[in-house]
Design a protein around this motif. Structure first.
Motif, PDB file in Angstrom:
ATOM      1  N   SER A   7       0.854  -1.189   0.000  1.00 24.82           N
ATOM      2  CA  SER A   7       0.000   0.000   0.000  1.00 24.82           C
ATOM      3  C   SER A   7       0.887   1.235   0.000  1.00 24.82           C
ATOM      4  N   SER A   8       0.320   2.390  -0.255  1.00 25.24           N
ATOM      5  CA  SER A   8       1.105   3.621  -0.358  1.00 25.24           C
ATOM      6  C   SER A   8       1.760   4.028   0.959  1.00 25.24           C
ATOM      7  N   SER A   9       1.294   3.501   2.083  1.00 19.01           N
ATOM      8  CA  SER A   9       1.878   3.840   3.381  1.00 19.01           C
ATOM      9  C   SER A   9       2.922   2.821   3.849  1.00 19.01           C
ATOM     10  N   GLN A  10       3.157   1.796   3.049  1.00 12.50           N
ATOM     11  CA  GLN A  10       4.080   0.738   3.452  1.00 12.50           C
ATOM     12  C   GLN A  10       5.366   0.739   2.627  1.00 12.50           C
ATOM     13  N   TYR A  11       6.384   0.086   3.173  1.00 10.51           N
ATOM     14  CA  TYR A  11       7.669  -0.092   2.500  1.00 10.51           C
ATOM     15  C   TYR A  11       7.761  -1.514   1.962  1.00 10.51           C
ATOM     16  N   LEU A  12       8.278  -1.623   0.761  1.00 14.47           N
ATOM     17  CA  LEU A  12       8.531  -2.928   0.164  1.00 14.47           C
ATOM     18  C   LEU A  12       9.944  -3.350   0.538  1.00 14.47           C
ATOM     19  N   TYR A  13      10.070  -4.536   1.156  1.00 15.76           N
ATOM     20  CA  TYR A  13      11.367  -5.070   1.557  1.00 15.76           C
ATOM     21  C   TYR A  13      11.911  -6.006   0.492  1.00 15.76           C
ATOM     22  N   TRP A  14      13.207  -6.327   0.587  1.00 15.09           N
ATOM     23  CA  TRP A  14      13.904  -7.171  -0.377  1.00 15.09           C
ATOM     24  C   TRP A  14      13.292  -8.557  -0.523  1.00 15.09           C
ATOM     25  N   ASP A  15      12.552  -9.024   0.479  1.00 18.41           N
ATOM     26  CA  ASP A  15      11.921 -10.343   0.389  1.00 18.41           C
ATOM     27  C   ASP A  15      10.481 -10.254  -0.112  1.00 18.41           C
ATOM     28  N   LYS A  16      10.113  -9.082  -0.627  1.00 25.22           N
ATOM     29  CA  LYS A  16       8.793  -8.776  -1.185  1.00 25.22           C
ATOM     30  C   LYS A  16       7.693  -8.655  -0.134  1.00 25.22           C
ATOM     31  N   SER A  17       8.075  -8.562   1.153  1.00 26.76           N
ATOM     32  CA  SER A  17       7.095  -8.318   2.205  1.00 26.76           C
ATOM     33  C   SER A  17       6.876  -6.816   2.342  1.00 26.76           C
ATOM     34  N   ALA A  20       5.334  -1.302   7.791  1.00 27.26           N
ATOM     35  CA  ALA A  20       4.930   0.090   7.995  1.00 27.26           C
ATOM     36  C   ALA A  20       6.109   1.050   8.076  1.00 27.26           C
ATOM     37  N   SER A  21       7.306   0.539   8.401  1.00 27.28           N
ATOM     38  CA  SER A  21       8.459   1.425   8.548  1.00 27.28           C
ATOM     39  C   SER A  21       9.715   0.783   7.965  1.00 27.28           C
ATOM     40  N   CYS A  22      10.743   1.604   7.839  1.00 24.53           N
ATOM     41  CA  CYS A  22      12.053   1.159   7.365  1.00 24.53           C
ATOM     42  C   CYS A  22      13.088   1.709   8.342  1.00 24.53           C
ATOM     43  N   PRO A  23      13.344   0.984   9.450  1.00 33.82           N
ATOM     44  CA  PRO A  23      14.237   1.509  10.487  1.00 33.82           C
ATOM     45  C   PRO A  23      15.710   1.452  10.078  1.00 33.82           C
ATOM     46  N   LEU A  24      16.513   2.286  10.727  1.00 35.91           N
ATOM     47  CA  LEU A  24      17.958   2.205  10.547  1.00 35.91           C
ATOM     48  C   LEU A  24      18.433   0.837  11.016  1.00 35.91           C
ATOM     49  N   PRO A  25      19.394   0.249  10.390  1.00 36.00           N
ATOM     50  CA  PRO A  25      20.331   0.790   9.413  1.00 36.00           C
ATOM     51  C   PRO A  25      19.935   0.553   7.956  1.00 36.00           C
ATOM     52  N   THR A  30      12.615   6.203  -1.981  1.00 40.25           N
ATOM     53  CA  THR A  30      11.308   6.423  -2.600  1.00 40.25           C
ATOM     54  C   THR A  30      11.523   6.628  -4.095  1.00 40.25           C
ATOM     55  N   VAL A  31      10.866   5.803  -4.891  1.00 37.22           N
ATOM     56  CA  VAL A  31      10.968   5.869  -6.347  1.00 37.22           C
ATOM     57  C   VAL A  31       9.553   5.976  -6.906  1.00 37.22           C
ATOM     58  N   ASN A  32       9.264   7.097  -7.569  1.00 39.09           N
ATOM     59  CA  ASN A  32       7.921   7.316  -8.127  1.00 39.09           C
ATOM     60  C   ASN A  32       6.835   7.079  -7.084  1.00 39.09           C
ATOM     61  N   SER A  33       7.012   7.624  -5.884  1.00 35.89           N
ATOM     62  CA  SER A  33       6.103   7.530  -4.734  1.00 35.89           C
ATOM     63  C   SER A  33       5.988   6.119  -4.155  1.00 35.89           C
ATOM     64  N   GLU A  34       6.812   5.184  -4.604  1.00 37.19           N
ATOM     65  CA  GLU A  34       6.831   3.833  -4.043  1.00 37.19           C
ATOM     66  C   GLU A  34       7.967   3.742  -3.031  1.00 37.19           C
ATOM     67  N   LYS A  35       7.624   3.349  -1.796  1.00 37.31           N
ATOM     68  CA  LYS A  35       8.602   3.293  -0.708  1.00 37.31           C
ATOM     69  C   LYS A  35       9.288   1.928  -0.708  1.00 37.31           C
ATOM     70  N   ILE A  36      10.619   1.961  -0.665  1.00 36.86           N
ATOM     71  CA  ILE A  36      11.408   0.730  -0.687  1.00 36.86           C
ATOM     72  C   ILE A  36      12.374   0.760   0.490  1.00 36.86           C
ATOM     73  N   CYS A  37      12.486  -0.360   1.181  1.00 30.16           N
ATOM     74  CA  CYS A  37      13.436  -0.504   2.271  1.00 30.16           C
ATOM     75  C   CYS A  37      14.528  -1.451   1.781  1.00 30.16           C
ATOM     76  N   ASN A  38      15.736  -0.919   1.647  1.00 29.80           N
ATOM     77  CA  ASN A  38      16.808  -1.654   0.994  1.00 29.80           C
ATOM     78  C   ASN A  38      17.879  -2.127   1.971  1.00 29.80           C
ATOM     79  N   PHE A  39      18.346  -3.343   1.762  1.00 24.57           N
ATOM     80  CA  PHE A  39      19.488  -3.900   2.490  1.00 24.57           C
ATOM     81  C   PHE A  39      20.704  -3.619   1.623  1.00 24.57           C
TER      82      PHE A  39
END
Length: 109
Positions: A7-17, A20-25, A30-39
């Motif tokens: 959803s627009s309020s969530q982050y997509l993780y590397w395992d496709k899950s 709600a957040s992308c904590p440090l580290p 954000t790419v084209n309003s899509e939130k991504i949490c990257n390892f």
């Protein structure tokens, strides 16, 4: 990532899950309003709490795994100093050497 399934309020993780957040580290992108949490490390490396990558966890860091990726966590609470014997204290008494790495403090011989 080819298909954004969160959803627009969530982050997509590397395992496709989706979370709600992308904590440090992890790296928040954000790419084209899509939130991504990257390892940011290779699959075989450990992501350190200071955003660096290493093949091992150096003491006093603790090894952990999150979503099949390797992490090295700082073992103490905010404001505490980590010691070589895995203890956490409020300060680093002389003649010991206080070293800061990012926001974290380590007390060494």
């Amino acid at each position: 990532f080819c298909e954004y399934t969160c959803s627009s309020s969530q982050y997509l993780y590397w395992d496709k899950s989706c979370e709600a957040s992308c904590p440090l580290p992890y790296l928040d992108i954000t790419v084209n309003s899509e939130k991504i949490c990257n390892f940011t490390c290779a699959d075989t490396e450990f992501l350190q709490w200071d955003d660096s990558c290493n093949t091992t966890c150096v003491e006093p860091l603790d090894q952990s795994t999150f979503k099949s990726r390797n992490l090295c966590d700082f073992p103490c609470s905010t404001g505490e100093v980590a010691f070589w014997d895995d203890s956490c204290e409020a300060d680093c008494p002389a003649p010991l050497d206080l070293t800061h790495v990012g926001a974290e403090a380590i007390c060494n011989y």
